[in-house]
Structures are given as C-alpha cells and as structure tokens.
Motif scaffolding. Structure first.
Motif, PDB file in Angstrom:
ATOM      1  N   ALA A  24       4.362 -32.294 -29.718  1.00  0.00           N
ATOM      2  CA  ALA A  24       3.087 -33.017 -29.717  1.00  0.00           C
ATOM      3  C   ALA A  24       1.911 -32.040 -29.683  1.00  0.00           C
ATOM      4  O   ALA A  24       0.889 -32.265 -30.336  1.00  0.00           O
ATOM      5  N   ALA A  25       2.045 -30.947 -28.959  1.00  0.00           N
ATOM      6  CA  ALA A  25       0.981 -29.943 -28.920  1.00  0.00           C
ATOM      7  C   ALA A  25       0.764 -29.346 -30.310  1.00  0.00           C
ATOM      8  O   ALA A  25      -0.382 -29.139 -30.738  1.00  0.00           O
ATOM      9  N   ALA A  26       1.846 -29.107 -31.040  1.00  0.00           N
ATOM     10  CA  ALA A  26       1.736 -28.564 -32.396  1.00  0.00           C
ATOM     11  C   ALA A  26       1.115 -29.580 -33.341  1.00  0.00           C
ATOM     12  O   ALA A  26       0.219 -29.253 -34.134  1.00  0.00           O
ATOM     13  N   VAL A  27       1.564 -30.808 -33.277  1.00  0.00           N
ATOM     14  CA  VAL A  27       1.047 -31.853 -34.165  1.00  0.00           C
ATOM     15  C   VAL A  27      -0.435 -32.103 -33.875  1.00  0.00           C
ATOM     16  O   VAL A  27      -1.229 -32.337 -34.798  1.00  0.00           O
ATOM     17  N   ARG A  28      -0.822 -32.023 -32.630  1.00  0.00           N
ATOM     18  CA  ARG A  28      -2.238 -32.184 -32.270  1.00  0.00           C
ATOM     19  C   ARG A  28      -3.084 -31.120 -32.981  1.00  0.00           C
ATOM     20  O   ARG A  28      -4.152 -31.418 -33.527  1.00  0.00           O
ATOM     21  N   VAL A  29      -2.615 -29.896 -33.001  1.00  0.00           N
ATOM     22  CA  VAL A  29      -3.327 -28.817 -33.702  1.00  0.00           C
ATOM     23  C   VAL A  29      -3.466 -29.156 -35.185  1.00  0.00           C
ATOM     24  O   VAL A  29      -4.536 -29.001 -35.770  1.00  0.00           O
ATOM     25  N   VAL A  30      -2.381 -29.620 -35.789  1.00  0.00           N
ATOM     26  CA  VAL A  30      -2.402 -29.970 -37.213  1.00  0.00           C
ATOM     27  C   VAL A  30      -3.407 -31.085 -37.469  1.00  0.00           C
ATOM     28  O   VAL A  30      -4.254 -30.991 -38.369  1.00  0.00           O
ATOM     29  N   LEU A  35      -6.971 -31.069 -42.172  1.00  0.00           N
ATOM     30  CA  LEU A  35      -6.260 -30.966 -43.438  1.00  0.00           C
ATOM     31  C   LEU A  35      -5.340 -32.171 -43.619  1.00  0.00           C
ATOM     32  O   LEU A  35      -4.843 -32.732 -42.632  1.00  0.00           O
ATOM     33  N   PRO A  36      -5.090 -32.589 -44.878  1.00  0.00           N
ATOM     34  CA  PRO A  36      -4.143 -33.682 -45.105  1.00  0.00           C
ATOM     35  C   PRO A  36      -2.781 -33.300 -44.518  1.00  0.00           C
ATOM     36  O   PRO A  36      -2.317 -32.164 -44.684  1.00  0.00           O
ATOM     37  N   ASN A  37      -2.154 -34.244 -43.816  1.00  0.00           N
ATOM     38  CA  ASN A  37      -0.868 -33.948 -43.190  1.00  0.00           C
ATOM     39  C   ASN A  37      -0.043 -35.212 -43.026  1.00  0.00           C
ATOM     40  O   ASN A  37      -0.559 -36.323 -43.091  1.00  0.00           O
ATOM     41  N   HIS A  38       1.234 -35.000 -42.813  1.00  0.00           N
ATOM     42  CA  HIS A  38       2.174 -36.097 -42.572  1.00  0.00           C
ATOM     43  C   HIS A  38       3.258 -35.571 -41.638  1.00  0.00           C
ATOM     44  O   HIS A  38       3.785 -34.479 -41.852  1.00  0.00           O
ATOM     45  N   THR A  39       3.595 -36.350 -40.623  1.00  0.00           N
ATOM     46  CA  THR A  39       4.663 -35.971 -39.705  1.00  0.00           C
ATOM     47  C   THR A  39       5.766 -37.015 -39.774  1.00  0.00           C
ATOM     48  O   THR A  39       5.500 -38.215 -39.731  1.00  0.00           O
ATOM     49  N   ASP A  40       7.008 -36.541 -39.895  1.00  0.00           N
ATOM     50  CA  ASP A  40       8.163 -37.444 -39.814  1.00  0.00           C
ATOM     51  C   ASP A  40       9.084 -36.929 -38.701  1.00  0.00           C
ATOM     52  O   ASP A  40       8.686 -36.074 -37.917  1.00  0.00           O
ATOM     53  N   SER A  41      10.281 -37.422 -38.629  1.00  0.00           N
ATOM     54  CA  SER A  41      11.159 -37.076 -37.512  1.00  0.00           C
ATOM     55  C   SER A  41      11.651 -35.629 -37.531  1.00  0.00           C
ATOM     56  O   SER A  41      12.133 -35.134 -36.508  1.00  0.00           O
ATOM     57  N   MET A  42      11.496 -34.945 -38.660  1.00  0.00           N
ATOM     58  CA  MET A  42      12.010 -33.583 -38.756  1.00  0.00           C
ATOM     59  C   MET A  42      10.947 -32.517 -39.018  1.00  0.00           C
ATOM     60  O   MET A  42      11.100 -31.385 -38.569  1.00  0.00           O
ATOM     61  N   PHE A  43       9.897 -32.856 -39.777  1.00  0.00           N
ATOM     62  CA  PHE A  43       8.918 -31.859 -40.199  1.00  0.00           C
ATOM     63  C   PHE A  43       7.508 -32.429 -40.167  1.00  0.00           C
ATOM     64  O   PHE A  43       7.317 -33.639 -40.259  1.00  0.00           O
ATOM     65  N   THR A  44       6.549 -31.534 -40.116  1.00  0.00           N
ATOM     66  CA  THR A  44       5.156 -31.862 -40.383  1.00  0.00           C
ATOM     67  C   THR A  44       4.796 -31.140 -41.669  1.00  0.00           C
ATOM     68  O   THR A  44       5.072 -29.943 -41.811  1.00  0.00           O
ATOM     69  N   THR A  45       4.197 -31.872 -42.610  1.00  0.00           N
ATOM     70  CA  THR A  45       3.764 -31.290 -43.869  1.00  0.00           C
ATOM     71  C   THR A  45       2.252 -31.270 -43.882  1.00  0.00           C
ATOM     72  O   THR A  45       1.605 -32.239 -43.496  1.00  0.00           O
ATOM     73  N   ILE A  46       1.701 -30.154 -44.314  1.00  0.00           N
ATOM     74  CA  ILE A  46       0.261 -29.966 -44.344  1.00  0.00           C
ATOM     75  C   ILE A  46      -0.129 -29.445 -45.723  1.00  0.00           C
ATOM     76  O   ILE A  46       0.634 -28.715 -46.349  1.00  0.00           O
ATOM     77  N   GLU A  47      -1.309 -29.863 -46.210  1.00  0.00           N
ATOM     78  CA  GLU A  47      -1.761 -29.458 -47.532  1.00  0.00           C
ATOM     79  C   GLU A  47      -3.101 -28.741 -47.456  1.00  0.00           C
ATOM     80  O   GLU A  47      -4.004 -29.172 -46.741  1.00  0.00           O
ATOM     81  N   GLY A  48      -3.221 -27.659 -48.211  1.00  0.00           N
ATOM     82  CA  GLY A  48      -4.467 -26.910 -48.272  1.00  0.00           C
ATOM     83  C   GLY A  48      -4.232 -25.595 -48.985  1.00  0.00           C
ATOM     84  O   GLY A  48      -3.189 -25.391 -49.599  1.00  0.00           O
ATOM     85  N   ASP A  49      -5.203 -24.708 -48.895  1.00  0.00           N
ATOM     86  CA  ASP A  49      -4.984 -23.405 -49.527  1.00  0.00           C
ATOM     87  C   ASP A  49      -4.228 -22.494 -48.553  1.00  0.00           C
ATOM     88  O   ASP A  49      -4.067 -22.798 -47.372  1.00  0.00           O
ATOM     89  N   TRP A  50      -3.751 -21.394 -49.093  1.00  0.00           N
ATOM     90  CA  TRP A  50      -2.867 -20.481 -48.360  1.00  0.00           C
ATOM     91  C   TRP A  50      -3.425 -20.117 -46.983  1.00  0.00           C
ATOM     92  O   TRP A  50      -2.740 -20.281 -45.974  1.00  0.00           O
TER      93      TRP A  50
END
Length: 100
Positions: A24-30, A35-50
């Motif tokens: 939860a601490a990590a997802v809060r940072v995201v 940035l556009p993001n999505h969290t599911d049961s295994m991963f958080t995906t984030i979109e942006g530049d490098w």
C-alpha cells in the motif's frame, strides 16, 4: 513506456505473512505521482516517459524499504517511443480482437 512492477519487503511481513501495508505504501507513491496507473493482484503498471516512470518506481521501492531489511523488485517494461495512452488502448485492442 509502460512499466509493470511488483515490489515487496523480504522479512518484513505481518504475523499472517501479508505484505499489504508495505505494498500500500508503494501504491500510494504511484497514485500520488499523477501518472496513469493500474494496480491488480500481482502488479502495478505505470505509464510515462523513462525518467518519470523510473523515478516513481524508485520512490515506491524506497517506501517499501521501510518495512523490512530487504526489498524484492520485479519489473517488466514495454518501451514504444511516441506512443501514449497504451495503459488502456492495449486492453481495448485485445477486447476488440476477442469480440471479432
């Protein structure tokens, strides 16, 4: 670019073996990154530049570090310069293919 990542403490779980508070601490940072993001049961995906994506992954990993002496990070990247909106567009193309 899209980056899917999973980060968790090693040795810092609760009595039931759960790492949900650290995650939860990590997802809060995201989410606070904007940035556009999505969290599911295994991963958080984030979109942006490098640079912006990896800055968020680093900050999320550091947030998890407060929960244990070691941190495990799993990361997968889809690097397509000039493309944006792929966080949802990839799924929309998949769904359209399934309906065809």
């Amino acid at each position: 670019m899209l980056v899917a990542f999973s980060v968790a403490p090693s040795g810092g779980h609760d009595a039931e073996g759960s790492v949900h508070d650290a995650v939860a601490a990590a997802v809060r940072v995201v989410r606070e990154s904007g940035l556009p993001n999505h969290t599911d049961s295994m991963f958080t995906t984030i979109e942006g530049d490098w640079d912006e994506v990896f800055a968020v992954v680093k900050a999320a990993t550091e947030a998890v570090g407060a929960w244990g002496p070691r941190v495990s990070l799993v990361l997968k990247a889809d690097i397509r310069p000039g493309r944006t909106g792929e966080l949802t567009s990839k799924v929309e193309r998949l769904e359209a293919a399934l309906e065809a």
